[in-house]
Scaffold this active site. Structure first.
Site, short mmCIF file in Angstrom:
data_model
loop_
_atom_site.label_atom_id
_atom_site.label_comp_id
_atom_site.label_asym_id
_atom_site.label_seq_id
_atom_site.Cartn_x
_atom_site.Cartn_y
_atom_site.Cartn_z
N PRO A 2 -13.00 2.78 0.74
CA PRO A 2 -11.76 2.07 0.58
C PRO A 2 -12.06 1.01 1.77
O PRO A 2 -11.42 -0.16 2.74
CB PRO A 2 -11.41 3.32 1.36
CG PRO A 2 -11.40 4.01 1.55
CD PRO A 2 -13.07 4.26 0.96
N TYR B 152 -12.36 -10.49 -0.42
CA TYR B 152 -11.43 -9.77 0.51
C TYR B 152 -10.25 -10.52 -0.53
O TYR B 152 -9.19 -9.00 -0.97
CB TYR B 152 -10.89 -10.30 2.26
CG TYR B 152 -9.76 -9.04 2.54
CD1 TYR B 152 -8.37 -8.32 2.56
CD2 TYR B 152 -10.44 -7.42 3.06
CE1 TYR B 152 -7.83 -7.92 3.65
CE2 TYR B 152 -9.37 -6.87 3.46
CZ TYR B 152 -8.71 -6.60 3.54
OH TYR B 152 -7.34 -6.16 4.14
N TYR C 26 -10.17 -4.59 11.87
CA TYR C 26 -10.65 -3.46 11.54
C TYR C 26 -12.14 -3.07 12.42
O TYR C 26 -12.19 -4.39 13.49
CB TYR C 26 -11.41 -4.06 9.67
CG TYR C 26 -10.97 -4.53 9.14
CD1 TYR C 26 -9.61 -5.09 8.43
CD2 TYR C 26 -11.52 -3.02 7.35
CE1 TYR C 26 -9.54 -4.60 7.27
CE2 TYR C 26 -10.85 -2.88 6.86
CZ TYR C 26 -9.83 -4.18 6.23
OH TYR C 26 -9.31 -4.23 4.95
N LYS D 24 -11.15 -2.26 -2.34
CA LYS D 24 -11.01 -2.37 -3.58
C LYS D 24 -10.42 -2.06 -4.80
O LYS D 24 -10.51 -1.69 -5.66
CB LYS D 24 -12.69 -3.36 -3.54
CG LYS D 24 -12.72 -4.29 -3.10
CD LYS D 24 -12.03 -5.51 -3.83
CE LYS D 24 -12.13 -6.32 -2.80
NZ LYS D 24 -10.99 -6.94 -2.43
N HIS E 233 0.38 -10.82 4.02
CA HIS E 233 -0.93 -10.83 5.22
C HIS E 233 -1.77 -12.14 4.54
O HIS E 233 -2.38 -12.12 3.49
CB HIS E 233 -1.08 -9.54 4.75
CG HIS E 233 -0.78 -8.71 5.92
ND1 HIS E 233 -1.14 -7.63 6.95
CD2 HIS E 233 0.65 -8.34 6.06
CE1 HIS E 233 -0.54 -7.56 7.19
NE2 HIS E 233 1.02 -7.06 7.10
P1 FAS Z 1 -6.46 8.07 -9.82
O1 FAS Z 1 -7.62 9.00 -9.44
O2 FAS Z 1 -5.67 7.38 -9.14
O3 FAS Z 1 -5.70 8.86 -10.75
C1 FAS Z 1 -6.35 9.49 -12.06
C2 FAS Z 1 -5.32 10.18 -12.73
O4 FAS Z 1 -6.31 11.33 -13.21
C3 FAS Z 1 -4.92 11.79 -11.47
O5 FAS Z 1 -3.47 11.23 -11.68
C4 FAS Z 1 -5.45 12.54 -12.54
O6 FAS Z 1 -4.75 13.52 -11.68
C5 FAS Z 1 -5.18 12.42 -13.43
N1 FAS Z 1 -5.76 13.24 -13.76
C6 FAS Z 1 -7.41 13.98 -13.78
N2 FAS Z 1 -8.49 14.42 -14.03
C7 FAS Z 1 -7.50 14.92 -15.96
C8 FAS Z 1 -7.65 15.89 -16.43
N3 FAS Z 1 -8.24 15.96 -17.23
N4 FAS Z 1 -6.48 15.25 -17.99
C9 FAS Z 1 -5.38 14.81 -17.91
N5 FAS Z 1 -5.28 14.05 -16.83
C10 FAS Z 1 -6.17 13.88 -15.29
N6 FAS Z 1 -8.58 2.27 -2.49
C11 FAS Z 1 -8.36 1.42 -1.65
O7 FAS Z 1 -8.15 -0.03 -1.88
N7 FAS Z 1 -7.55 1.50 -0.69
C12 FAS Z 1 -7.59 3.16 0.84
O8 FAS Z 1 -7.21 2.62 1.28
C13 FAS Z 1 -8.33 3.78 -0.93
N8 FAS Z 1 -7.74 5.56 -0.26
C14 FAS Z 1 -8.23 6.27 -1.17
C15 FAS Z 1 -8.15 7.66 -0.59
C16 FAS Z 1 -8.28 9.00 -1.36
C17 FAS Z 1 -8.63 10.17 -0.79
C18 FAS Z 1 -9.20 8.69 -2.79
C19 FAS Z 1 -9.79 9.78 -3.48
C20 FAS Z 1 -9.21 7.18 -3.18
C21 FAS Z 1 -8.96 6.68 -2.14
N9 FAS Z 1 -8.70 4.88 -2.62
C22 FAS Z 1 -8.63 3.29 -1.91
C23 FAS Z 1 -9.27 4.62 -3.51
C24 FAS Z 1 -7.75 5.25 -4.99
O9 FAS Z 1 -6.76 4.03 -4.82
C25 FAS Z 1 -8.15 4.43 -6.36
O10 FAS Z 1 -9.34 3.26 -6.53
C26 FAS Z 1 -6.85 4.60 -7.11
O11 FAS Z 1 -6.44 5.54 -7.21
C27 FAS Z 1 -7.83 4.57 -8.63
O12 FAS Z 1 -6.29 4.42 -9.49
P2 FAS Z 1 -6.78 5.20 -10.76
O13 FAS Z 1 -7.64 4.66 -11.89
O14 FAS Z 1 -5.70 5.23 -11.23
O15 FAS Z 1 -7.39 7.31 -10.06
C1 PHB Z 2 -4.38 1.60 3.85
O1 PHB Z 2 -3.68 0.91 4.40
O2 PHB Z 2 -4.25 2.34 3.39
C2 PHB Z 2 -5.58 0.80 3.81
C3 PHB Z 2 -5.68 -0.99 4.14
C4 PHB Z 2 -7.43 -1.34 3.98
C5 PHB Z 2 -7.63 -0.69 3.60
C6 PHB Z 2 -7.82 0.95 3.40
C7 PHB Z 2 -6.70 1.21 3.47
O3 PHB Z 2 -9.09 -1.21 3.87
#
Ligand code: FAS
Ligand code: PHB
Length: 395
Positions: free
Chosen positions: A294, A386, A202, A298, A73
Site C-alpha cells: 500500500p 502517485y 510518508y 495503488k 489533496h
Molecule cells: P477485494 O478483496 O476488496 O474484494 C473481493 C471481494 O470478493 C470480497 O468482498 C470477498 O469477500 C469476495 N470474495 C472472495 N472470495 C469469494 C468467493 N469465492 N465467492 C464470492 N465472493 C468472494 N490499497 C490501497 O490503495 N491503500 C491501502 O491502504 C490499502 N490497504 C489495504 C489493507 C488490507 C488489509 C488489504 C487486504 C488491502 C489493502 N489495500 C489497500 C488494497 C485494497 O484496497 C484492494 O486493492 C482493494 O480492496 C481491491 O478491491 P477488489 O479487487 O474489489 O478486492
Molecule cells: C490510507 O489512508 O489508508 C492510505 C493512504 C495512502 C497509502 C496507504 C494507505 O499509501
C-alpha cells in the site's frame, strides 16, 4: 436456472464499480458475494483515490458523497529521519491531484446506487464454482441458505480478491505468476482524532516507516512498519502512539493528538501479479489479479483501472460485436499493472527499513531520498506516478 450477460464474483470495489457501470450501460449482470454486506463494509482498506478512479465513480453515478465529503489533496509530504518535505503534486504532475476518501465509503456509495438501480447482488453466496469457462456456455453455481443455484452467462468477471475462487478456476498450467514478499507488514490504527498534518506524510526512519493519513478532518489513519513476525497481541494504542511519535518529524510529534483506537490490525506486504488476466470467458480484475504494497496507494486505484478497461470492452462487445478486442484487455491492464507494481515496489524500498540492510545501504537510501526530494526530475517522477498514469484507450 438464471441467465445474465456478465456474472461478477465479488462485491468489493472492483465488482461493485463494474456492476454499476454495466447496469448504467444496459448490460445485465449479477454479483455473487461470499460475505454479508456489513462484513464487506467492516474491512478498513484504502484511503487515496486517483483522479481517474474518482471520474469512474462519478460515471457510475456514485460520486455525490465523494465530491461532498472527499478531501482534495494537491500535495503530499515525506520525511527522512524527521526532516520534513512537502511535494507539490499539482505542480509536478501537470495539474493533477488526489482525493482522500475511504474505500469503505466508496463501497457504501456503490452498494447504495446498485440497490437504487435494482442491481442483483447475492450476499452470503457459498461455494461459488465456475464451470465451462473456456466454452461458449460458461456458468456459475453457488449455494444460498444451503439451496443450490445456477447462473448461465456470457462472461465471468473475477472481482473476488487475492483469495478468491476465480483465479483458482483457471487451469494452473495456464497461469503466469510473479510474487515478492516483503519482510515486514503495516500495523494500522484508526482514531477519531484530528489528523496531525493537512496532507499525508510518508516517514522514513531508522526505527522503521510510518504513514500519517486521514479519512476526514476529525478521523485519522496511521500506519507503522512492523516485522513480518509481529502480531497484534504485541500492541496496544499507547505503545502505537509512543512509537509513532519517534518516527514522525519532532514538530508533528509535539502536536499529535492521540486517542482510543477504533481499529488496529496488521496487513502483510507483498507484490503479486497474475499475468493471465483473461482466459476463455473469464476476466480477472483488481486484487484477484494483482497485489501491491500500500506504500504507493495503488491497490484500489489499480482495481479501478482494470474495471475501466473491462467496462469499455464489454460495451464494445455488446454494442458492436467486437470480440476481436478481447486480447486487448490483458495487454492494456498489464502495461499499467507493472508500472504501478514498480512504483509501489520503489516507494516501499525507498521508505522502509530493511533489517538485512547495512550502514552502506542506509546511506544510499538517504542519498536516494535526498536526490528525489530535491531534484525537479525526482519530484516529477514521484508526482506523476502517485496521482496516477493516464488510462490507455481500448483502440
Ligand atoms: P477485494 O478483496 O476488496 O474484494 C473481493 C471481494 O470478493 C470480497 O468482498 C470477498 O469477500 C469476495 N470474495 C472472495 N472470495 C469469494 C468467493 N469465492 N465467492 C464470492 N465472493 C468472494 N490499497 C490501497 O490503495 N491503500 C491501502 O491502504 C490499502 N490497504 C489495504 C489493507 C488490507 C488489509 C488489504 C487486504 C488491502 C489493502 N489495500 C489497500 C488494497 C485494497 O484496497 C484492494 O486493492 C482493494 O480492496 C481491491 O478491491 P477488489 O479487487 O474489489 O478486492
Ligand atoms: C490510507 O489512508 O489508508 C492510505 C493512504 C495512502 C497509502 C496507504 C494507505 O499509501
Amino acid at each position: 436456472m438464471t441467465k445474465t450477460q456478465v456474472a461478477i464474483i465479488g462485491a468489493g470495489p472492483s465488482g461493485l464499480l463494474l456492476g454499476q457501470l454495466l447496469t448504467k450501460a444496459g448490460i445485465d449482470n449479477i454479483i455473487l458475494e461470499r460475505k454479508s454486506g456489513d462484513y464487506v463494509l467492516s474491512r478498513i482498506r484504502a484511503g487515496v483515490l486517483e483522479q481517474g478512479t474518482a471520474d469512474l465513480i462519478r460515471e457510475a453515478g456514485a460520486g455525490a458523497r465523494m465530491d461532498k465529503e472527499g478531501i482534495i489533496h494537491t500535495g503530499t509530504d515525506f520525511s527522512f529521519q524527521g526532516e520534513h518535505h512537502h511535494l507539490d503534486l499539482e505542480k509536478y504532475s501537470g495539474g493533477k491531484h488526489v482525493i482522500v476518501y475511504g474505500q469503505t465509503e466508496v463501497t457504501r456509495d456503490l452498494m447504495e446506487e446498485r440497490e437504487k438501480a435494482g442491481g442483483v447482488t447475492v450476499y452470503e453466496a457459498d461455494n461459488v464454482k465456475l464451470h465451462d469457462i473456456d466454452s461458449d456456455n460458461p456458468y456459475v453455481t453457488y449455494h444460498h441458505n444451503d439451496e443450490p443455484f445456477r447462473i448461465d452467462c456470457d462472461y465471468i468477471a473475477g472481482c473476488d480478491g487475492f483469495h478468491g475462487v476465480t483465479r483458482k478456476s483457471i487451469p494452473h498450467d495456464k497461469l503466469v505468476e510473479y510474487e515478492k514478499v516483503y519482510p515486514f507488514g503495516w500495523l494500522g490504527l484508526m482514531s477519531d482524532t484530528p489528523p496531525v498534518h493537512d496532507e499525508l506524510v510518508y516517514c522514513a526512519h531508522e526505527r522503521g516507516f510510518a504513514l500519517c493519513s486521514m479519512r476526514s478532518e476529525t478521523r485519522s489513519r496511521y500506519y507503522l512498519q512492523v516485522p513480518d513476525t509481529d502480531t497484534i497481541d504485541n500492541w496496544d494504542e499507547d505503545k502505537f502512539w509512543d512509537e509513532l511519535k519517534r518516527r514522525i518529524p519532532p514538530e508533528m510529534a509535539e502536536r499529535l493528538v492521540t486517542g482510543p483506537a477504533l481499529e488496529m490490525s496488521i496487513a502483510p506486504l507483498r507484490s503479486y501479479v497474475c499475468e493471465t488476466m483473461q482466459y476463455g470467458k473469464v476476466f480477472l480484475l483488481g486484487d484477484a489479479a494483482h497485489i501491491v504494497p500500500p506504500t504507493g496507494a495503488k491497490g484500489l486505484n489499480l482495481a479501478a483501472s482494470d474495471v475501466e478497461t473491462a467496462f469499455r470492452l464489454f460495451v464494445k462487445i455488446y454494442n458492436e460485436g467486437r470480440t476481436d478486442l478481447i486480447p486487448r484487455y490483458q495487454e492494456i491492464c498489464l502495461a499499467r499493472v507493472w508500472k504501478a507494481v514498480r512504483f509501489s515496489w520503489w516507494m516501499t524500498m525507498f521508505l522502509h527499513r530493511f533489517e538485512s540492510a547495512g550502514r552502506f545501504d542506509f546511506r544510499v537510501q538517504q542519498a536516494e531520498f535526498d536526490y528525489f526530494i530535491h531534484s525537479e526530475a525526482g519530484k516529477t517522477t514521484i508526482a506523476e506516478n502517485y496521482v496516477g498514469l493516464p488510462f490507455e484507450a481500448l483502440e
